[in-house]
Scaffold this motif. Structure first.
Motif, mmCIF file in Angstrom:
data_model
loop_
_atom_site.group_PDB
_atom_site.id
_atom_site.type_symbol
_atom_site.label_atom_id
_atom_site.label_comp_id
_atom_site.label_asym_id
_atom_site.label_seq_id
_atom_site.Cartn_x
_atom_site.Cartn_y
_atom_site.Cartn_z
ATOM 1 N N ALA A 1 24.975 1.584 39.781
ATOM 2 C CA ALA A 1 24.574 1.999 41.129
ATOM 3 C C ALA A 1 24.716 0.869 42.141
ATOM 4 O O ALA A 1 24.845 1.117 43.343
ATOM 5 C CB ALA A 1 23.135 2.502 41.111
ATOM 6 N N GLY A 2 24.684 -0.378 41.645
ATOM 7 C CA GLY A 2 24.815 -1.515 42.545
ATOM 8 C C GLY A 2 23.530 -1.834 43.285
ATOM 9 O O GLY A 2 22.475 -1.237 43.046
ATOM 10 N N PHE A 3 23.615 -2.775 44.239
ATOM 11 C CA PHE A 3 22.437 -3.187 45.003
ATOM 12 C C PHE A 3 21.880 -2.040 45.841
ATOM 13 O O PHE A 3 20.681 -1.807 45.895
ATOM 14 C CB PHE A 3 22.782 -4.364 45.927
ATOM 15 C CG PHE A 3 23.160 -5.620 45.190
ATOM 16 C CD1 PHE A 3 22.410 -6.064 44.123
ATOM 17 C CD2 PHE A 3 24.272 -6.356 45.570
ATOM 18 C CE1 PHE A 3 22.745 -7.225 43.436
ATOM 19 C CE2 PHE A 3 24.623 -7.505 44.899
ATOM 20 C CZ PHE A 3 23.863 -7.943 43.819
ATOM 21 N N LYS A 4 22.761 -1.317 46.508
ATOM 22 C CA LYS A 4 22.321 -0.275 47.435
ATOM 23 C C LYS A 4 21.782 0.956 46.706
ATOM 24 O O LYS A 4 20.856 1.615 47.187
ATOM 25 C CB LYS A 4 23.473 0.120 48.353
ATOM 26 C CG LYS A 4 23.916 -0.987 49.308
ATOM 27 C CD LYS A 4 25.011 -0.502 50.235
ATOM 28 C CE LYS A 4 25.426 -1.590 51.217
ATOM 29 N NZ LYS A 4 26.503 -1.142 52.132
ATOM 30 N N GLY A 5 22.351 1.267 45.572
ATOM 31 C CA GLY A 5 21.954 2.474 44.872
ATOM 32 C C GLY A 5 20.774 2.308 43.939
ATOM 33 O O GLY A 5 20.204 3.306 43.477
ATOM 34 N N SER A 6 20.376 1.075 43.644
ATOM 35 C CA SER A 6 19.258 0.836 42.721
ATOM 36 C C SER A 6 17.925 1.056 43.413
ATOM 37 O O SER A 6 17.776 0.794 44.615
ATOM 38 C CB SER A 6 19.333 -0.591 42.164
ATOM 39 O OG SER A 6 20.522 -0.788 41.427
ATOM 40 N N GLU A 7 16.963 1.549 42.661
ATOM 41 C CA GLU A 7 15.642 1.864 43.207
ATOM 42 C C GLU A 7 14.864 0.601 43.531
ATOM 43 O O GLU A 7 14.810 -0.343 42.733
ATOM 44 C CB GLU A 7 14.851 2.716 42.210
ATOM 45 C CG GLU A 7 13.470 3.112 42.702
ATOM 46 C CD GLU A 7 12.668 3.835 41.639
ATOM 47 O OE1 GLU A 7 11.487 4.149 41.900
ATOM 48 O OE2 GLU A 7 13.243 4.082 40.541
ATOM 49 N N TRP A 8 14.240 0.562 44.698
ATOM 50 C CA TRP A 8 13.418 -0.577 45.128
ATOM 51 C C TRP A 8 12.012 -0.422 44.549
ATOM 52 O O TRP A 8 11.343 0.584 44.775
ATOM 53 C CB TRP A 8 13.357 -0.632 46.652
ATOM 54 C CG TRP A 8 12.645 -1.836 47.181
ATOM 55 C CD1 TRP A 8 11.325 -1.947 47.482
ATOM 56 C CD2 TRP A 8 13.220 -3.107 47.478
ATOM 57 N NE1 TRP A 8 11.035 -3.194 47.938
ATOM 58 C CE2 TRP A 8 12.175 -3.943 47.945
ATOM 59 C CE3 TRP A 8 14.518 -3.617 47.397
ATOM 60 C CZ2 TRP A 8 12.388 -5.254 48.336
ATOM 61 C CZ3 TRP A 8 14.729 -4.928 47.785
ATOM 62 C CH2 TRP A 8 13.685 -5.737 48.234
ATOM 63 N N ILE A 9 11.558 -1.448 43.785
ATOM 64 C CA ILE A 9 10.244 -1.346 43.132
ATOM 65 C C ILE A 9 9.312 -2.491 43.538
ATOM 66 O O ILE A 9 8.241 -2.658 42.948
ATOM 67 C CB ILE A 9 10.396 -1.311 41.599
ATOM 68 C CG1 ILE A 9 11.112 -2.559 41.086
ATOM 69 C CG2 ILE A 9 11.119 -0.056 41.159
ATOM 70 C CD1 ILE A 9 11.158 -2.651 39.583
ATOM 71 N N GLY A 10 9.703 -3.294 44.497
ATOM 72 C CA GLY A 10 8.833 -4.353 45.010
ATOM 73 C C GLY A 10 8.529 -5.434 43.982
ATOM 74 O O GLY A 10 9.431 -5.975 43.348
ATOM 75 N N LEU A 11 7.228 -5.713 43.795
ATOM 76 C CA LEU A 11 6.794 -6.812 42.922
ATOM 77 C C LEU A 11 6.452 -6.341 41.511
ATOM 78 O O LEU A 11 5.754 -7.051 40.773
ATOM 79 C CB LEU A 11 5.577 -7.504 43.544
ATOM 80 C CG LEU A 11 5.794 -8.140 44.931
ATOM 81 C CD1 LEU A 11 4.482 -8.694 45.463
ATOM 82 C CD2 LEU A 11 6.838 -9.263 44.857
ATOM 83 N N SER A 12 6.943 -5.192 41.121
ATOM 84 C CA SER A 12 6.591 -4.638 39.803
ATOM 85 C C SER A 12 7.011 -5.548 38.664
ATOM 86 O O SER A 12 6.278 -5.721 37.683
ATOM 87 C CB SER A 12 7.239 -3.254 39.639
ATOM 88 O OG SER A 12 6.743 -2.340 40.573
ATOM 89 N N HIS A 13 8.199 -6.147 38.772
ATOM 90 C CA HIS A 13 8.671 -7.042 37.708
ATOM 91 C C HIS A 13 7.762 -8.266 37.583
ATOM 92 O O HIS A 13 7.470 -8.726 36.472
ATOM 93 C CB HIS A 13 10.106 -7.489 37.978
ATOM 94 C CG HIS A 13 11.131 -6.421 37.756
ATOM 95 N ND1 HIS A 13 11.123 -5.611 36.648
ATOM 96 C CD2 HIS A 13 12.207 -6.036 38.503
ATOM 97 C CE1 HIS A 13 12.139 -4.769 36.713
ATOM 98 N NE2 HIS A 13 12.806 -4.996 37.822
ATOM 99 N N PHE A 14 7.307 -8.807 38.717
ATOM 100 C CA PHE A 14 6.448 -9.985 38.698
ATOM 101 C C PHE A 14 5.069 -9.632 38.135
ATOM 102 O O PHE A 14 4.476 -10.422 37.398
ATOM 103 C CB PHE A 14 6.318 -10.571 40.108
ATOM 104 C CG PHE A 14 7.606 -11.112 40.660
ATOM 105 C CD1 PHE A 14 7.999 -12.406 40.370
ATOM 106 C CD2 PHE A 14 8.427 -10.322 41.444
ATOM 107 C CE1 PHE A 14 9.189 -12.910 40.867
ATOM 108 C CE2 PHE A 14 9.608 -10.819 41.953
ATOM 109 C CZ PHE A 14 10.006 -12.118 41.660
ATOM 110 N N THR A 15 4.574 -8.449 38.491
ATOM 111 C CA THR A 15 3.295 -7.992 37.936
ATOM 112 C C THR A 15 3.390 -7.838 36.422
ATOM 113 O O THR A 15 2.507 -8.278 35.674
ATOM 114 C CB THR A 15 2.895 -6.647 38.566
ATOM 115 O OG1 THR A 15 2.849 -6.781 39.981
ATOM 116 C CG2 THR A 15 1.545 -6.192 38.044
ATOM 117 N N ARG A 16 4.475 -7.237 35.980
ATOM 118 C CA ARG A 16 4.691 -7.052 34.546
ATOM 119 C C ARG A 16 4.819 -8.398 33.838
ATOM 120 O O ARG A 16 4.330 -8.580 32.720
ATOM 121 C CB ARG A 16 5.962 -6.226 34.333
ATOM 122 C CG ARG A 16 6.388 -6.089 32.886
ATOM 123 C CD ARG A 16 7.739 -5.423 32.797
ATOM 124 N NE ARG A 16 8.315 -5.557 31.465
ATOM 125 C CZ ARG A 16 9.578 -5.288 31.186
ATOM 126 N NH1 ARG A 16 10.388 -4.848 32.130
ATOM 127 N NH2 ARG A 16 10.031 -5.432 29.958
#
Length: 300
Positions: free
Chosen positions: A47-62
């Motif tokens: 999907a690339g940068f534009k097509g990927s879903e924006w999830i904010g700080l979820s990765h950092f929280t995880r």
């Protein structure tokens, strides 16, 4: 602005020499930083940068909620601190010992011998240690000849970190002496003469003349090393890892590889890598400010 342009025109050939290095940093250091946006997305390569879903700080929280990441972070900090406080001073000690040698021929021979391991790749270095430390290797064969039991150096997690530090010292300590020896060569001989007149022995000269002369160099290199506190060296660690010592040896560099490349979790791996870089930046800025407070020049 006009003065700067006139200076660049006058010294255009010097700036032309800088161009390849500047282009390298722009293309391979700064432009790729745009990819850090992946750390805030559920990134899909198709999907690339534009097509990927924006999830904010979820990765950092995880990342901070994961016990696995905490263990990896602890391993990284432990190995890095051992490299700073055990391996780093070895280069200083070697430089001081070489500086005390009066036989130039012998001194140059020793310098060449301790420099050589630096030019070996980590594949070769780890291969040498594996041959020596494996179950039927030279070390365990020597222990068996004395009637002692074999030691599982490569599979016992408690031996992982000491072996890593020994490898770093053997490979890089000699190379690290170059900068310190260069600094020592600039010490004014009259300082030693004045110390001798005052009755100082060799130890006193070392403590009151030699070490203060290279103190600023030590501080600068220490600050730079703090900037890489989260970087323990991917190749060395990766080659030494096996299923038995994974819990003690898995660090951020190898963790990013396993998560991002092997498991395809690129967004989470990018977040971990971004966190690593931010910690290094904060440590460099803090150490530089602390060095200036104690009267040293620092990096800038």
């Amino acid at each position: 602005m006009s003065k700067l342009l006139n200076r660049m025109k006058r010294e255009r050939y010097i700036y032309l020499l800088l161009l390849p290095g500047v282009l390298y940093f722009i293309l391979y250091r700064y432009v790729p930083m745009a990819g850090l946006i992946i750390a805030f997305q559920d990134y899909n390569p198709f999907a690339g940068f534009k097509g990927s879903e924006w999830i904010g700080l979820s990765h950092f929280t995880r990342m901070f909620e994961s016990s696995e990441v905490i263990q990896v972070l602890v391993n990284t900090i432990q190995i890095s601190l051992l490299q700073i406080f055990v391996a780093f001073p070895v280069s200083i000690i070697l430089a001081l010992m070489l500086n005390e040698m009066r036989n130039e021929l012998y001194k140059r021979f020793i310098q060449s011998m301790i420099y050589l391991p630096h030019f070996l790749s980590w594949v070769v270095v780890v291969g040498i240690f594996v041959v020596f430390l494996r179950g039927e290797g030279l070390v365990n064969s020597l222990l068996a000849s004395f009637g002692l039991e074999a030691i599982p150096f490569l599979t016992d997690p408690s031996y992982f970190k000491p072996i890593i530090i020994i490898q770093v010292i053997w490979k890089e300590a000699g190379w690290g002496t170059i900068i310190f020896l260069a600094a020592l060569s600039g010490v004014n001989p009259s300082l030693y003469e004045a110390a001798v007149i005052d009755g100082a022995n060799r130890w006193r000269q070392l403590w009151h003349v030699t070490l203060p002369a290279i103190r600023s160099v030590i501080v600068i290199l220490f600050i730079l090393r703090l900037g890489n506190v989260m970087d323990t060296g991917f190749e060395q660690i990766f080659l030494m890892l096996n299923p038995f010592n994974m819990d003690a040896g898995n660090v951020l560099d190898t963790y990013v590889y396993f998560k991002g490349i092997q498991q395809g979790n690129i967004g989470f791996a990018t977040a971990v890598g971004m966190f690593k870089g931010l910690v290094g930046l904060v440590l460099v800025l803090g150490a530089n400010k602390l060095a200036k407070r104690f009267g040293e020049e620092g990096l800038y």
